[in-house]
Design an enzyme around this catalytic site. Structure first.
Site, PDB file in Angstrom:
ATOM      1  CB  CYS A 112      -1.116  -0.216   1.076  1.00  0.00           C
ATOM      2  SG  CYS A 112      -2.053  -1.361   0.966  1.00  0.00           S
ATOM      3  CG  HIS A 162      -3.259   3.166   2.067  1.00  0.00           C
ATOM      4  ND1 HIS A 162      -4.027   2.597   0.621  1.00  0.00           N
ATOM      5  CD2 HIS A 162      -3.276   1.942   2.776  1.00  0.00           C
ATOM      6  CE1 HIS A 162      -4.505   1.724   0.354  1.00  0.00           C
ATOM      7  NE2 HIS A 162      -3.667   0.861   1.976  1.00  0.00           N
ATOM      8  CG  ASN A 213      -6.761  -1.386   0.729  1.00  0.00           C
ATOM      9  OD1 ASN A 213      -6.012  -1.163   0.315  1.00  0.00           O
ATOM     10  ND2 ASN A 213      -6.007  -1.740   2.209  1.00  0.00           N
TER      11      ASN A 213
HETATM   12  C1  LIG Z   1     -11.055  -6.047   9.247  1.00  0.00           C
HETATM   13  C2  LIG Z   1     -11.385  -4.643  10.222  1.00  0.00           C
HETATM   14  C3  LIG Z   1     -12.480  -3.661   9.036  1.00  0.00           C
HETATM   15  C4  LIG Z   1     -12.349  -5.666  11.130  1.00  0.00           C
HETATM   16  O1  LIG Z   1     -13.092  -4.145  12.257  1.00  0.00           O
HETATM   17  P1  LIG Z   1     -12.567  -4.419  13.658  1.00  0.00           P
HETATM   18  O2  LIG Z   1     -13.637  -3.440  14.030  1.00  0.00           O
HETATM   19  O3  LIG Z   1     -11.187  -4.737  14.096  1.00  0.00           O
HETATM   20  O4  LIG Z   1     -13.591  -5.737  14.496  1.00  0.00           O
HETATM   21  P2  LIG Z   1     -12.874  -7.116  14.554  1.00  0.00           P
HETATM   22  O5  LIG Z   1     -12.259  -7.717  14.445  1.00  0.00           O
HETATM   23  O6  LIG Z   1     -12.560  -6.547  15.781  1.00  0.00           O
HETATM   24  O7  LIG Z   1     -14.203  -8.116  14.613  1.00  0.00           O
HETATM   25  C5  LIG Z   1     -15.385  -7.833  15.516  1.00  0.00           C
HETATM   26  C6  LIG Z   1     -16.874  -8.608  15.644  1.00  0.00           C
HETATM   27  O8  LIG Z   1     -17.142  -8.888  13.746  1.00  0.00           O
HETATM   28  C7  LIG Z   1     -16.810  -9.710  13.665  1.00  0.00           C
HETATM   29  N1  LIG Z   1     -17.403  -9.714  11.785  1.00  0.00           N
HETATM   30  C8  LIG Z   1     -15.847  -9.376  11.545  1.00  0.00           C
HETATM   31  N2  LIG Z   1     -15.685  -9.337  10.022  1.00  0.00           N
HETATM   32  C9  LIG Z   1     -16.942  -8.926  10.069  1.00  0.00           C
HETATM   33  C10 LIG Z   1     -17.545  -9.041   7.933  1.00  0.00           C
HETATM   34  N3  LIG Z   1     -17.743  -8.500   7.044  1.00  0.00           N
HETATM   35  N4  LIG Z   1     -19.080  -8.506   8.719  1.00  0.00           N
HETATM   36  C11 LIG Z   1     -19.613  -9.504   9.957  1.00  0.00           C
HETATM   37  N5  LIG Z   1     -19.255  -9.196  11.015  1.00  0.00           N
HETATM   38  C12 LIG Z   1     -17.705  -9.102  11.072  1.00  0.00           C
HETATM   39  C13 LIG Z   1     -15.799 -10.374  14.215  1.00  0.00           C
HETATM   40  O9  LIG Z   1     -16.121 -11.377  13.985  1.00  0.00           O
HETATM   41  C14 LIG Z   1     -16.151 -10.036  15.402  1.00  0.00           C
HETATM   42  O10 LIG Z   1     -17.670 -10.632  15.849  1.00  0.00           O
HETATM   43  P3  LIG Z   1     -17.298 -11.555  17.556  1.00  0.00           P
HETATM   44  O11 LIG Z   1     -16.522 -10.358  18.262  1.00  0.00           O
HETATM   45  O12 LIG Z   1     -18.480 -11.943  17.950  1.00  0.00           O
HETATM   46  O13 LIG Z   1     -15.965 -12.526  17.626  1.00  0.00           O
HETATM   47  C15 LIG Z   1     -10.614  -3.616  10.809  1.00  0.00           C
HETATM   48  O14 LIG Z   1      -9.643  -4.113  11.641  1.00  0.00           O
HETATM   49  C16 LIG Z   1      -9.556  -2.886   9.630  1.00  0.00           C
HETATM   50  O15 LIG Z   1     -10.107  -1.874   8.769  1.00  0.00           O
HETATM   51  N6  LIG Z   1      -8.136  -3.085   9.982  1.00  0.00           N
HETATM   52  C17 LIG Z   1      -7.305  -2.908   8.883  1.00  0.00           C
HETATM   53  C18 LIG Z   1      -7.142  -3.779   7.631  1.00  0.00           C
HETATM   54  C19 LIG Z   1      -6.364  -3.896   6.942  1.00  0.00           C
HETATM   55  O16 LIG Z   1      -5.393  -5.151   7.267  1.00  0.00           O
HETATM   56  N7  LIG Z   1      -6.146  -3.548   5.735  1.00  0.00           N
HETATM   57  C20 LIG Z   1      -5.443  -3.660   4.260  1.00  0.00           C
HETATM   58  C21 LIG Z   1      -3.908  -3.000   4.910  1.00  0.00           C
HETATM   59  S1  LIG Z   1      -3.350  -1.276   4.331  1.00  0.00           S
END
Ligand SMILES: CC(C)(COP(=O)(O)OP(=O)(O)OC[C@H]1O[C@@H](n2cnc3c(N)ncnc32)[C@H](O)[C@@H]1OP(=O)(O)O)[C@@H](O)C(=O)NCCC(=O)NCCS
Length: 328
Positions: free
Chosen positions: A115, A255, A285
């Site tokens: 990225c 980004h 993204n």
């Molecule tokens: C991936 C991302 C959106 C997840 O959001 P978050 O707020 O951290 O959510 P969590 O991973 O803590 O998950 C929260 C809950 O939602 C659930 N969940 C995960 N993806 C889900 C989806 N697409 N739809 C519904 N529920 C989802 C999880 O299982 C979890 O459930 P639980 O509480 O029962 O265990 C966020 O962490 C993010 O944007 N991270 C960076 C992304 C990345 O790596 N990008 C590439 C790099 S540049």
């Protein structure tokens, strides 16, 4: 300091027509529009058709950037294509782009910094220009992340989209214009946080495919924390090292990783959200393509005009992170 400036003489982008909405995804995995929109800010993303590829969208974006700069392909001295989803393992995507532009001896290579790729490409191009080696360098960020996304993994498949953006960097004798500051960083210790396995260490075999490890693997929460911290650090660094006061920044082009990450970093920096360019709702993204696509949109919407200061900030797999300050 070189007397030659490396200015952005033209920008272009190409987004595939096919849209993949949150509702479409909710038919494939256990998710819904509300969850995705609230947690990421994404509403839809663009996906290439089977007859499109990284090189086809990269070539389109490149052609548009050259047209905007009034530069013909034969005037190009170098093509850099920043991508982690290359046309093939070899030859490079940049070679395919050069061929599609009708070129048969212009140097062309790919650059992989995930990225952060476009900013890495920008600094590389500017270094060639400021050294007096080249006059016109095309920097492209192009990705078809849909090709390496696991549409059975709801945590990652909601995030990624396809697209390409390009900038034509040109030598100029106008002092203080173009790329005025940039810094690049990498820490390979964090590779596992965000990776896609196939390669020399793990060639594709049945075990890999069985475990679906041919696709992007992310540790979302860890990447989230890393991104917020680096975002803030990189903007503060850009302000202090370039000597440009933050009031003079017209636009921050981050980004497009997650709206909450952008929101939270802008708040910590004491900067209003209006200063950040956001289009993640439309495209998700797109890794190395996200900054040049946003840059092109900002230019076309009149949000950046000649003389304006823009700051780019990126972070991603590697881990890599980078910033750049540009006077348009
Ligand atoms: C991936 C991302 C959106 C997840 O959001 P978050 O707020 O951290 O959510 P969590 O991973 O803590 O998950 C929260 C809950 O939602 C659930 N969940 C995960 N993806 C889900 C989806 N697409 N739809 C519904 N529920 C989802 C999880 O299982 C979890 O459930 P639980 O509480 O029962 O265990 C966020 O962490 C993010 O944007 N991270 C960076 C992304 C990345 O790596 N990008 C590439 C790099 S540049």
């Amino acid at each position: 300091m070189s007397k030659i400036s490396a200015i952005i003489a033209g920008t272009g982008s190409c987004l595939p027509e096919k849209r993949l909405t949150n509702d479409d995804l909710s038919k494939i995995v256990e998710t819904n529009d509300e969850w995705i929109a609230q947690r990421t800010g994404i509403r839809e993303r663009r996906i290439v058709r089977s007859d499109e590829s990284t090189a086809t969208i990269a070539s389109q974006a490149a052609t548009r950037a050259m047209r905007a700069a009034h530069v013909e392909p034969r005037k190009l001295d170098l093509i850099i294509c920043c991508t982690i989803t290359p046309e093939m393992q070899t030859p490079s995507t940049a070679c395919f782009v050069a061929a599609s532009l009708g070129l048969d001896s212009t140097p062309a290579f790919d650059l992989a910094a995930a990225c952060s790729g476009f900013i890495y490409g920008l600094e590389t191009a500017a270094s060639f220009i400021q050294a007096g080696r080249y006059k016109n360098v095309l920097v492209i960020g192009a990705e078809t992340l849909s090709r390496i996304t696991d549409y059975k993994d709801r945590q990652s498949c909601i995030l990624f989209g396809d697209g390409a953006g390009a900038a034509l960097l040109q030598a100029s004798d106008e002092p203080g214009r173009g790329l005025i500051y940039s810094s690049l960083h990498a820490d390979g210790h964090g590779w596992e946080m965000l990776h896609c396995s196939p390669g020399s260490r793990h060639p594709i075999d049945e075990t890999m495919v069985g475990g679906r490890r041919q696709f992007l693997q992310i540790r979302g929460r860890e990447v989230y924390k890393f991104a917020v911290a680096r975002f803030q650090e990189m903007i503060e660094d850009a302000i202090s090292k370039s000597g440009i006061p933050k009031e003079q920044i017209k636009l921050i082009i981050p980004h497009q990783v997650n709206l909450r990450i952008i929101d939270s970093a802008m708040e910590k920096l004491g900067l209003p959200m209006e200063k950040a360019f956001v289009n993640i709702d439309k495209y998700g993204n797109t890794s190395a393509a996200s900054i040049p696509i946003a840059l092109d949109e900002a230019v076309r919407e009149g949000k950046l005009v000649k003389g304006d200061i823009a700051v780019f900030v990126a972070f991603g797999a590697g881990l890599t992170w980078a910033n750049a300050v540009v006077r348009m």
